[in-house]
Design an enzyme around this catalytic site. Structure first.
Site, PDB file in Angstrom:
ATOM      1  N   ARG A  83      90.361 105.297  12.154  1.00  0.00           N
ATOM      2  CA  ARG A  83      89.634 104.860  13.348  1.00  0.00           C
ATOM      3  C   ARG A  83      90.638 104.652  14.484  1.00  0.00           C
ATOM      4  O   ARG A  83      91.553 103.836  14.369  1.00  0.00           O
ATOM      5  CB  ARG A  83      88.888 103.547  13.075  1.00  0.00           C
ATOM      6  CG  ARG A  83      88.237 103.005  14.330  1.00  0.00           C
ATOM      7  CD  ARG A  83      87.504 101.688  14.137  1.00  0.00           C
ATOM      8  NE  ARG A  83      87.064 101.258  15.450  1.00  0.00           N
ATOM      9  CZ  ARG A  83      87.233 100.051  15.963  1.00  0.00           C
ATOM     10  NH1 ARG A  83      87.813  99.099  15.268  1.00  0.00           N
ATOM     11  NH2 ARG A  83      86.840  99.777  17.177  1.00  0.00           N
ATOM     12  N   HIS A 129      87.811 100.902  23.895  1.00  0.00           N
ATOM     13  CA  HIS A 129      88.475  99.747  23.292  1.00  0.00           C
ATOM     14  C   HIS A 129      89.302  99.070  24.397  1.00  0.00           C
ATOM     15  O   HIS A 129      90.519  98.986  24.321  1.00  0.00           O
ATOM     16  CB  HIS A 129      89.329 100.179  22.101  1.00  0.00           C
ATOM     17  CG  HIS A 129      89.634  99.080  21.123  1.00  0.00           C
ATOM     18  ND1 HIS A 129      89.362  99.159  19.779  1.00  0.00           N
ATOM     19  CD2 HIS A 129      90.187  97.844  21.299  1.00  0.00           C
ATOM     20  CE1 HIS A 129      89.745  98.044  19.171  1.00  0.00           C
ATOM     21  NE2 HIS A 129      90.258  97.225  20.079  1.00  0.00           N
ATOM     22  N   GLU A 175      83.513  95.536  20.417  1.00  0.00           N
ATOM     23  CA  GLU A 175      83.392  94.092  20.657  1.00  0.00           C
ATOM     24  C   GLU A 175      83.017  93.694  22.086  1.00  0.00           C
ATOM     25  O   GLU A 175      83.851  93.185  22.838  1.00  0.00           O
ATOM     26  CB  GLU A 175      84.693  93.390  20.267  1.00  0.00           C
ATOM     27  CG  GLU A 175      85.059  93.601  18.820  1.00  0.00           C
ATOM     28  CD  GLU A 175      86.251  92.740  18.383  1.00  0.00           C
ATOM     29  OE1 GLU A 175      86.979  92.236  19.242  1.00  0.00           O
ATOM     30  OE2 GLU A 175      86.434  92.590  17.177  1.00  0.00           O
ATOM     31  N   ASN A 307      83.332  94.377  13.209  1.00  0.00           N
ATOM     32  CA  ASN A 307      84.697  93.898  13.032  1.00  0.00           C
ATOM     33  C   ASN A 307      84.594  92.474  12.522  1.00  0.00           C
ATOM     34  O   ASN A 307      83.999  91.621  13.193  1.00  0.00           O
ATOM     35  CB  ASN A 307      85.445  93.874  14.366  1.00  0.00           C
ATOM     36  CG  ASN A 307      85.683  95.267  14.923  1.00  0.00           C
ATOM     37  OD1 ASN A 307      85.509  96.255  14.218  1.00  0.00           O
ATOM     38  ND2 ASN A 307      86.088  95.336  16.168  1.00  0.00           N
ATOM     39  N   TYR A 309      86.658  89.184  10.593  1.00  0.00           N
ATOM     40  CA  TYR A 309      87.960  88.655  10.189  1.00  0.00           C
ATOM     41  C   TYR A 309      87.877  87.369   9.388  1.00  0.00           C
ATOM     42  O   TYR A 309      88.704  87.115   8.538  1.00  0.00           O
ATOM     43  CB  TYR A 309      88.819  88.408  11.441  1.00  0.00           C
ATOM     44  CG  TYR A 309      89.363  89.670  12.053  1.00  0.00           C
ATOM     45  CD1 TYR A 309      88.619  90.414  12.965  1.00  0.00           C
ATOM     46  CD2 TYR A 309      90.629  90.142  11.700  1.00  0.00           C
ATOM     47  CE1 TYR A 309      89.111  91.590  13.513  1.00  0.00           C
ATOM     48  CE2 TYR A 309      91.132  91.314  12.251  1.00  0.00           C
ATOM     49  CZ  TYR A 309      90.375  92.032  13.143  1.00  0.00           C
ATOM     50  OH  TYR A 309      90.870  93.191  13.672  1.00  0.00           O
ATOM     51  N   GLU A 373      86.780  96.852  11.375  1.00  0.00           N
ATOM     52  CA  GLU A 373      88.043  96.100  11.414  1.00  0.00           C
ATOM     53  C   GLU A 373      87.946  94.927  10.459  1.00  0.00           C
ATOM     54  O   GLU A 373      86.878  94.312  10.321  1.00  0.00           O
ATOM     55  CB  GLU A 373      88.355  95.519  12.805  1.00  0.00           C
ATOM     56  CG  GLU A 373      88.854  96.514  13.803  1.00  0.00           C
ATOM     57  CD  GLU A 373      89.163  95.880  15.167  1.00  0.00           C
ATOM     58  OE1 GLU A 373      89.521  94.687  15.229  1.00  0.00           O
ATOM     59  OE2 GLU A 373      89.033  96.598  16.169  1.00  0.00           O
TER      60      GLU A 373
HETATM   61  C1  PNW Z   1      89.914  92.461  17.645  1.00  0.00           C
HETATM   62  N1  PNW Z   1      88.910  86.124  18.682  1.00  0.00           N
HETATM   63  O1  PNW Z   1      89.999  91.528  18.658  1.00  0.00           O
HETATM   64  C2  PNW Z   1      90.180  93.776  18.350  1.00  0.00           C
HETATM   65  O2  PNW Z   1      89.191  94.740  18.192  1.00  0.00           O
HETATM   66  C3  PNW Z   1      91.540  94.330  18.109  1.00  0.00           C
HETATM   67  O3  PNW Z   1      91.901  95.150  19.194  1.00  0.00           O
HETATM   68  C4  PNW Z   1      92.511  93.206  17.860  1.00  0.00           C
HETATM   69  O4  PNW Z   1      93.839  93.630  17.818  1.00  0.00           O
HETATM   70  C5  PNW Z   1      92.094  92.545  16.552  1.00  0.00           C
HETATM   71  O5  PNW Z   1      90.756  92.102  16.611  1.00  0.00           O
HETATM   72  C6  PNW Z   1      92.959  91.370  16.129  1.00  0.00           C
HETATM   73  O6  PNW Z   1      92.872  90.314  17.070  1.00  0.00           O
HETATM   74  C7  PNW Z   1      89.741  90.196  18.577  1.00  0.00           C
HETATM   75  O7  PNW Z   1      89.433  85.420  19.583  1.00  0.00           O
HETATM   76  C8  PNW Z   1      90.277  89.390  19.566  1.00  0.00           C
HETATM   77  O8  PNW Z   1      88.127  85.628  17.840  1.00  0.00           O
HETATM   78  C9  PNW Z   1      90.003  88.050  19.610  1.00  0.00           C
HETATM   79  C10 PNW Z   1      89.183  87.502  18.651  1.00  0.00           C
HETATM   80  C11 PNW Z   1      88.641  88.299  17.655  1.00  0.00           C
HETATM   81  C12 PNW Z   1      88.923  89.642  17.618  1.00  0.00           C
END
Ligand code: PNW
Length: 508
Positions: A83, A129, A175, A307, A309, A373
Site C-alpha cells: 500500500r 495521503h 483518515e 487504519n 492502532y 494500517e
Molecule cells: C496514521 N492520532 O496517522 C497515518 O495514516 C500515517 O501516515 C501515520 O504515519 C501513522 O498513522 C502513524 O501515526 C495517525 O493522533 C496520526 O491518533 C495521528 C493519530 C492516528 C493516526
C-alpha cells in the site's frame, strides 16, 4: 466472539493480502524532482516549530530515488501487496482540473507499479495521503472550498486512466479525521490552521474542521462515482476510503460512559448520514448534505478500509468536540494500564480490542474489511543504538497479538478480513513528530539511508509464510543469500546523528 489464545488459529485463506503500508510524503523525498509541485506539507514541515525535531520531507527515506531497493526489500519480506500513496502534486503540480498534467510524474508511478508487478506484488493505491497541492491552498483555501471536490475528482480520473489497467485496489482518502481535525482544528498538521493564535494567525477550530470533513467526504464519493461509472466496467477493481478505526471501550459500566464509547465508533460514510450525536453537538455548524449528496455518499465504499492502532477507554465529558465530548484514557478504573505504551502518547498495545473491532464492524456493516494500517512505535527507539533498535521486542509483541487477533477473527469468528497492511515498511517522516517517532519494521539510518530489517519485520514475514495457505508463488525469501533478511548487518552502530533527526525537545 471468543478470546481464547490457547490453541493456534486456523490459517488465513490463500488469497489473503498482506504487505506493508507507506505514504508518499513520508518516504519519497526528491520534492523538487521531475516537475513535482509543492504540497502543503513542504513549507509547513520546513517551518521552525512545526515538527518536533525540525525534520522535513525534503529527503525522508529517499524512496523516490531508491524505489527498486525498496521493492527488493518488500520481496525479501515475501509480501503479496504493497500500500503506497500517489502525490497529487507530482501528477498535477498546480492541482486543479484546468492545470497541466505532469507526464514525468505519471511515468514515475507507472514505472513503480510495473516494478511491483514484476516482483509479484499487488499495488494497493491511496490517492490522498495528506499532500494537497500548495497551489490549491493558495488559490481558494484547499479543503475549505467546495471547488476542491471537482479538482480531486479530476485528479482521481487522471490516475484511474493512467494506472487503472494495472491497479485494482484504490483508496480515495486516508483518515479524514486527521485531515480535518489535525489540519484545521488542532493545527498540528498542514496547513496548520486553528483558533489557537499562538499556533496560527488564521483559522476557526469551531467550524473549519467540519467544513473540511464535508468536502473530503464529497470528494471521496465523487471519485468513487467516477470510478464506478467510467473505469470499473473495463478495469474491474474495487474502491473505498480508509478511516481511523480505533476500538472504544467504556471506562466503566455507567450508561453515559457506555454511550460515549459508542459515539467514537459511528461514522457518516457507512451510515449514509451524520450520526445523531454530531447534530446534537454541533447544531447549525454541521454542514448539510443535499438529498443527492446523501445518495452519492451512501454505499460509496466497496469495503471497510480501516487504519487501527489501539483501543481507548472512554469517559463521557470534557469539551473536546474532536473526540465527540469524550475523554480517552489508557488507565483502567483499577489503576492498571491497558497495554504497553508506545513512543506516541495515543498508542498502547491491546490486541483483544482489535479482534472486538473487527467483529463489531463486520456485524454492523457486513462488508469485507481491509486493514490498511496497524503498527507500533517503540518508546525511545530513536535514542537507541542500531543493535538495540533492531531487537524491537515491544513491536514484536504488538504484532504477535494483532496477527493472532486477525487469524482468530477470520477462522473462529467468521469475519471477512481480506487484507492486512502493517505500518510501516520503513521508519519514515512521522508528520509533526518528524523523524523521532519510528514506526518501521525496517530501521532506516538517515545518514546513510541504509535499511535494516528489525525483528518485527522478520516476525511478520515468518508469521505470514506460516499462517496463510500457500498459493505457491509468494513464499518469502528469508535466506536467498546476498541481501537476505538474515544476512543483513545488525551490529553496525550509528555514530553521529544528522541535524534532521536530532531532538530539539520542542513539544507540540
Ligand atoms: C496514521 N492520532 O496517522 C497515518 O495514516 C500515517 O501516515 C501515520 O504515519 C501513522 O498513522 C502513524 O501515526 C495517525 O493522533 C496520526 O491518533 C495521528 C493519530 C492516528 C493516526
Amino acid at each position: 466472539m471468543g478470546n481464547s489464545t490457547s490453541t493456534p488459529p486456523a490459517r488465513l485463506p490463500k488469497d489473503f493480502m498482506w504487505g506493508f503500508a507507506t505514504a508518499s510524503f513520508q518516504i519519497e523525498g526528491s520534492t523538487d524532482k521531475d516537475g513535482r509541485g509543492k504540497s502543503i506539507w513542504d513549507d509547513f514541515s520546513r517551518t521552525p516549530g512545526k515538527t518536533r525535531d525540525g525534520g522535513n520531507g525534503d529527503i525522508a527515506t529517499d524512496s523516490y530515488a531508491r524505489y527498486k531497493e525498496d521493492i527488493a526489500l518488500l520481496r525479501q519480506y515475501g509480501v503479496r501487496a504493497y500500500r503506497f500513496s500517489i502525490a497529487w502534486p507530482r501528477i498535477i503540480p498546480l492541482g486543479g482540473r484546468a492545470d497541466p498534467v505532469n507526464e514525468r510524474g505519471i511515468q514515475w508511478y507507472s514505472d513503480f507499479i510495473d516494478e511491483l508487478i514484476k516482483n509479484g506484488i499487488t499495488p494497493f493505491v491511496t490517492l490522498y495521503h495528506w499532500d494537497l497541492p500548495q497551489a490549491l491552498h493558495e488559490r481558494y483555501g484547499g479543503w475549505l472550498n467546495r471547488e476542491v471536490v471537482a479538482d480531486f475528482e479530476h485528479y482521481a480520473r487522471v490516475c484511474f486512466a493512467a494506472f487503472g489497467d494495472r491497479v485494482k485496489y484504490w483508496l480515495t482518502m486516508n483518515e479524514p479525521w486527521c485531515v480535518s481535525v489535525l489540519g484545521y482544528g488542532r493545527g498540528v498538521f498542514a496547513p496548520g490552521r486553528s483558533s489557537d493564535r499562538a499556533r496560527s494567525a488564521e483559522g476557526d477550530s469551531s467550524t473549519e474542521p467540519w467544513i473540511v470533513a464535508h468536502h473530503v467526504i464529497l470528494a471521496h464519493a465523487s471519485a468513487v462515482r467516477a470510478y464506478r461509472e467510467s473505469f470499473k466496467p473495463k478495469h474491474g477493481g474495487v474502491i473505498g476510503i480508509t478511516l481511523n478505526g480505533d476500538w472504544a471501550l467504556p471506562y466503566d459500566d455507567s450508561p453515559e460512559n457506555v454511550a460515549a464509547a459508542q459515539h467514537a465508533l459511528d461514522d457518516p460514510i457507512y451510515l449514509g448520514h451524520y450520526p445523531d450525536f454530531m447534530h446534537e453537538m454541533l447544531g447549525e455548524r454541521l454542514p448539510v448534505f443535499t438529498p443527492d449528496e446523501l445518495t452519492l455518499v451512501k454505499g460509496s465504499s466497496d469495503f471497510y478500509g480501516m487504519n487501527t492502532y489501539t483501543t481507548n477507554l472512554c469517559k463521557a465529558g470534557g469539551d473536546d468536540e474532536f473526540q465527540g465530548l469524550v475523554e480517552y484514557t489508557f488507565t483502567r478504573s483499577n489503576g492498571t494500564q491497558l497495554g504497553t505504551q508506545a513512543h506516541c502518547a495515543w498508542l498502547q498495545t491491546y490486541p483483544q480490542g482489535f479482534r472486538d473491532l473487527l467483529n463489531y464492524l463486520y456485524k454492523k456493516y457486513k462488508k469485507p474489511i481491509y486493514v490498511t494500517e496497524n503498527g507500533f512505535a517503540v518508546k525511545d527507539e530513536h535514542a537507541m543504538s542500531l543493535e538495540d533498535a533492531l531487537h524491537d521486542a515491544d513491536r514484536v509483541e504488538y504484532f504477535r497479538g494483532m496477527t493472532d487477533a486477525i487469524a482468530r477473527a477470520v477462522a473462529e469468528d467468521g469475519v471477512d478480513v481480506r487484507a492486512y497492511f502493517p505500518w510501516s515498511l520503513l521508519d519514515n517522516f512521522e508528520w509533526a513528530d518528524g523523524y523521532e517517532t519510528r514506526f518501521g519494521v525496517t530501521y532506516v539510518d538517515y545518514v546513510t539511508q541504509k535499511r535494516y530489517p528489525k525483528d518485527s519485520g522478520k516476525f511478520l514475514a515468518k508469521w505470514f509464510a506460516e499462517n496463510v495457505e500457500n498459493s505457491g508463488s509468494t513464499t518469502p525469501r528469508l535466506s536467498t543469500g546476498g541481501a537476505s533478511l538474515d544476512n543483513l548487518p545488525t551490529t553496525q552502530l550509528i555514530g553521529t546523528w544528522p541535524a534532521v533527526v536530532r531532538t530539539r525537545g520542542a513539544k507540540l
